[in-house]
Design a protein around this motif. Structure first.
Motif: not given
Length: 133
Positions: A101-102, A107-111, A120-129
């Motif tokens: 999904k990320l 890709n859709a946001s042309n990041i 990715i770091s933010d996503f992993i941190e959020q997932n761990n929380r």
């Protein structure tokens, strides 16, 4: 040596491929294919299906239930390669879905690539929380 291990080795040699080539096509290491062929390790049912599709024989043949090694009839549902089948299996893993999904959102946001690591770091941190709640 089991019927399955003998058939894996025989079919691989008939296709004139190395253990490395078969492993790469199935998403497995050369060592894993070697262990299957030596009978030191039994493939799980999903891998037996992958092997059957890759070598174009039935799972019954791979398991020694039948000695008929005729190629399987073409099926409209089997239009993709063993590599794609392995990838599809990987994508169905619940733990991998958030990463897919990320990637789609990125890709859709042309990041840009330089923002990728931070996201990715933010996503992993959020997932761990979320796991610790």
């Amino acid at each position: 040596m089991s019927v399955l291990s003998e058939r894996i080795k025989t079919l691989r040699k008939a296709k004139k491929q190395s253990q490395n080539e078969v492993g790469k096509a199935l998403g497995k290491s050369r060592e894993t294919i070697s262990k299957y062929e030596l009978g030191e390790r039994e493939p799980d049912p999903g891998v037996i299906v992958l092997l059957s599709k890759y070598f174009d024989v039935s799972s019954d043949y791979m398991l020694g239930i039948t000695n008929n090694s005729e190629n399987l009839p073409n099926n409209e549902n089997d239009l993709f390669s063993p590599e794609m089948y392995a990838f599809e299996t990987y994508l169905k893993n619940e733990n991998f879905i958030p990463y897919v999904k990320l990637a789609v959102l990125m890709n859709a946001s042309n990041i840009e690539a330089n923002r990728f690591e931070a996201l990715i770091s933010d996503f992993i941190e959020q997932n761990n929380r979320q796991k610790h709640l």
